[in-house]
Design an enzyme around this catalytic site. Sequence first.
Site, PDB file in Angstrom:
ATOM      1  N   ARG A  19     -28.326 -47.490  14.191  1.00  0.00           N
ATOM      2  CA  ARG A  19     -29.062 -46.475  13.447  1.00  0.00           C
ATOM      3  C   ARG A  19     -30.042 -45.718  14.343  1.00  0.00           C
ATOM      4  O   ARG A  19     -30.222 -44.502  14.207  1.00  0.00           O
ATOM      5  CB  ARG A  19     -29.797 -47.159  12.288  1.00  0.00           C
ATOM      6  CG  ARG A  19     -30.196 -46.230  11.192  1.00  0.00           C
ATOM      7  CD  ARG A  19     -28.965 -45.646  10.536  1.00  0.00           C
ATOM      8  NE  ARG A  19     -29.333 -44.680   9.544  1.00  0.00           N
ATOM      9  CZ  ARG A  19     -28.586 -44.381   8.511  1.00  0.00           C
ATOM     10  NH1 ARG A  19     -27.412 -44.937   8.324  1.00  0.00           N
ATOM     11  NH2 ARG A  19     -28.986 -43.485   7.645  1.00  0.00           N
ATOM     12  N   GLY A  74     -21.980 -28.321  -1.053  1.00  0.00           N
ATOM     13  CA  GLY A  74     -22.683 -27.236  -0.377  1.00  0.00           C
ATOM     14  C   GLY A  74     -22.911 -25.983  -1.205  1.00  0.00           C
ATOM     15  O   GLY A  74     -23.002 -24.889  -0.649  1.00  0.00           O
ATOM     16  N   ASN A  89     -36.721 -30.127   0.969  1.00  0.00           N
ATOM     17  CA  ASN A  89     -35.624 -30.736   0.214  1.00  0.00           C
ATOM     18  C   ASN A  89     -35.584 -30.114  -1.171  1.00  0.00           C
ATOM     19  O   ASN A  89     -36.617 -29.757  -1.726  1.00  0.00           O
ATOM     20  CB  ASN A  89     -35.878 -32.251   0.096  1.00  0.00           C
ATOM     21  CG  ASN A  89     -34.778 -32.961  -0.674  1.00  0.00           C
ATOM     22  OD1 ASN A  89     -33.593 -32.760  -0.410  1.00  0.00           O
ATOM     23  ND2 ASN A  89     -35.150 -33.774  -1.645  1.00  0.00           N
ATOM     24  N   ASN A  92     -25.674 -25.277  -2.693  1.00  0.00           N
ATOM     25  CA  ASN A  92     -27.005 -24.789  -2.301  1.00  0.00           C
ATOM     26  C   ASN A  92     -26.945 -24.081  -0.951  1.00  0.00           C
ATOM     27  O   ASN A  92     -27.612 -23.064  -0.747  1.00  0.00           O
ATOM     28  CB  ASN A  92     -28.018 -25.942  -2.278  1.00  0.00           C
ATOM     29  CG  ASN A  92     -28.526 -26.282  -3.667  1.00  0.00           C
ATOM     30  OD1 ASN A  92     -29.302 -25.534  -4.248  1.00  0.00           O
ATOM     31  ND2 ASN A  92     -28.062 -27.397  -4.226  1.00  0.00           N
ATOM     32  N   ASP A 128     -39.147 -38.437  -1.961  1.00  0.00           N
ATOM     33  CA  ASP A 128     -39.551 -37.400  -2.928  1.00  0.00           C
ATOM     34  C   ASP A 128     -41.060 -37.367  -3.159  1.00  0.00           C
ATOM     35  O   ASP A 128     -41.513 -37.031  -4.264  1.00  0.00           O
ATOM     36  CB  ASP A 128     -38.814 -37.586  -4.269  1.00  0.00           C
ATOM     37  CG  ASP A 128     -37.304 -37.550  -4.131  1.00  0.00           C
ATOM     38  OD1 ASP A 128     -36.807 -36.824  -3.247  1.00  0.00           O
ATOM     39  OD2 ASP A 128     -36.612 -38.240  -4.895  1.00  0.00           O
ATOM     40  N   GLU A 136     -42.695 -39.223   4.730  1.00  0.00           N
ATOM     41  CA  GLU A 136     -41.980 -40.483   4.969  1.00  0.00           C
ATOM     42  C   GLU A 136     -41.649 -41.241   3.691  1.00  0.00           C
ATOM     43  O   GLU A 136     -40.958 -42.258   3.734  1.00  0.00           O
ATOM     44  CB  GLU A 136     -42.756 -41.337   5.985  1.00  0.00           C
ATOM     45  CG  GLU A 136     -42.743 -40.654   7.355  1.00  0.00           C
ATOM     46  CD  GLU A 136     -43.220 -41.530   8.502  1.00  0.00           C
ATOM     47  OE1 GLU A 136     -43.127 -42.767   8.386  1.00  0.00           O
ATOM     48  OE2 GLU A 136     -43.673 -40.969   9.515  1.00  0.00           O
ATOM     49  N   GLY A 137     -42.121 -40.800   2.543  1.00  0.00           N
ATOM     50  CA  GLY A 137     -41.742 -41.433   1.276  1.00  0.00           C
ATOM     51  C   GLY A 137     -40.474 -40.789   0.719  1.00  0.00           C
ATOM     52  O   GLY A 137     -39.908 -39.874   1.323  1.00  0.00           O
ATOM     53  N   HIS A 190     -34.653 -31.102  -4.981  1.00  0.00           N
ATOM     54  CA  HIS A 190     -34.391 -32.263  -5.849  1.00  0.00           C
ATOM     55  C   HIS A 190     -34.141 -31.765  -7.274  1.00  0.00           C
ATOM     56  O   HIS A 190     -34.907 -30.939  -7.770  1.00  0.00           O
ATOM     57  CB  HIS A 190     -35.588 -33.225  -5.816  1.00  0.00           C
ATOM     58  CG  HIS A 190     -35.345 -34.453  -6.629  1.00  0.00           C
ATOM     59  ND1 HIS A 190     -34.588 -35.510  -6.167  1.00  0.00           N
ATOM     60  CD2 HIS A 190     -35.706 -34.765  -7.897  1.00  0.00           C
ATOM     61  CE1 HIS A 190     -34.508 -36.426  -7.115  1.00  0.00           C
ATOM     62  NE2 HIS A 190     -35.184 -36.007  -8.174  1.00  0.00           N
TER      63      HIS A 190
HETATM   64  C1  GRF Z   1     -27.894 -30.845  -5.726  1.00  0.00           C
HETATM   65  O1  GRF Z   1     -27.966 -31.240  -7.059  1.00  0.00           O
HETATM   66  C2  GRF Z   1     -29.216 -31.088  -5.055  1.00  0.00           C
HETATM   67  O2  GRF Z   1     -30.304 -30.906  -5.879  1.00  0.00           O
HETATM   68  C3  GRF Z   1     -29.091 -32.526  -4.690  1.00  0.00           C
HETATM   69  O3  GRF Z   1     -27.741 -32.692  -4.303  1.00  0.00           O
HETATM   70  C4  GRF Z   1     -26.938 -31.705  -4.935  1.00  0.00           C
HETATM   71  C5  GRF Z   1     -26.217 -30.960  -3.860  1.00  0.00           C
HETATM   72  O4  GRF Z   1     -25.263 -30.095  -4.328  1.00  0.00           O
HETATM   73  N1  GRF Z   1     -30.096 -32.906  -3.753  1.00  0.00           N
HETATM   74  P1  GRF Z   1     -24.535 -29.073  -3.323  1.00  0.00           P
HETATM   75  O5  GRF Z   1     -23.893 -29.897  -2.206  1.00  0.00           O
HETATM   76  O6  GRF Z   1     -25.565 -28.114  -2.792  1.00  0.00           O
HETATM   77  O7  GRF Z   1     -23.496 -28.388  -4.143  1.00  0.00           O
END
Ligand code: GRF
Length: 207
Positions: A66, A12, A108, A14, A151, A148-149, A110
């Site tokens: 699911r 976490g 998201n 981010n 990335d 829906e893909g 990435h």
């Molecule tokens: C990050 O590298 C993000 O880009 C990826 O998963 C990781 C998450 O890290 N999708 P954190 O949990 O936010 O530390």
Amino acid sequence: MLRMAVLVSGGGTNLQAIMDAIDSGKITNAEIVTVISNNAGAYALERARKYGVEALLLSPKDHPDREAFNLALRDALVEREIDLVVLAGYLVVVPPVVIREFENRIINIHPSLIPSFCGTGCYGLHVHEKALDRGVKVSGATVHFVDEGTDTGPIIMQKAVEVEQDDTPQTLQRRIMEQAEWVILPQVIDLIANDKVHVAGKKVTLG
Ligand code: GRF
């Protein structure tokens, strides 16, 4: 006020960057309403509790199938009147039922410059291993809308980061987080909260 749900599976950092940006005023007009994780052990849930927002465990394991999980996730977001879903290291595939309900309202982060090093199986350290194996001189991070893909959604913002000669997947991952992910994810949220992100097909314009 933009009502956000942040979906997480791991540490976490981010999420922390988003919370810090709200506190420092870098993100305006937005609040975190809930933090949802599939993983009871995710430190991200602890960060949410410390910050004083709901930390919700919602795992496929706790549902009969699911489909039941997918509907529970959608209902949790709808009930909380969420405007923006932020995937911040969320390792569960977001089901179509959620994507359709929140079209162009799920983002998201990435850890590469999409369309490089992305798609099925390209997550976590694998992304950086592939980048180093290919010998790229720059990598970076991308914030995109989720379709829906895997990335494939419209790209909102990207930031490049230099690869160094002695990088390991771990050192590259860390540099990309510090220099790109923790910077552009809060920036994009602030832009969305202030109605400065416009989507037309695959093209996103800012301002
Ligand atoms: C990050 O590298 C993000 O880009 C990826 O998963 C990781 C998450 O890290 N999708 P954190 O949990 O936010 O530390």
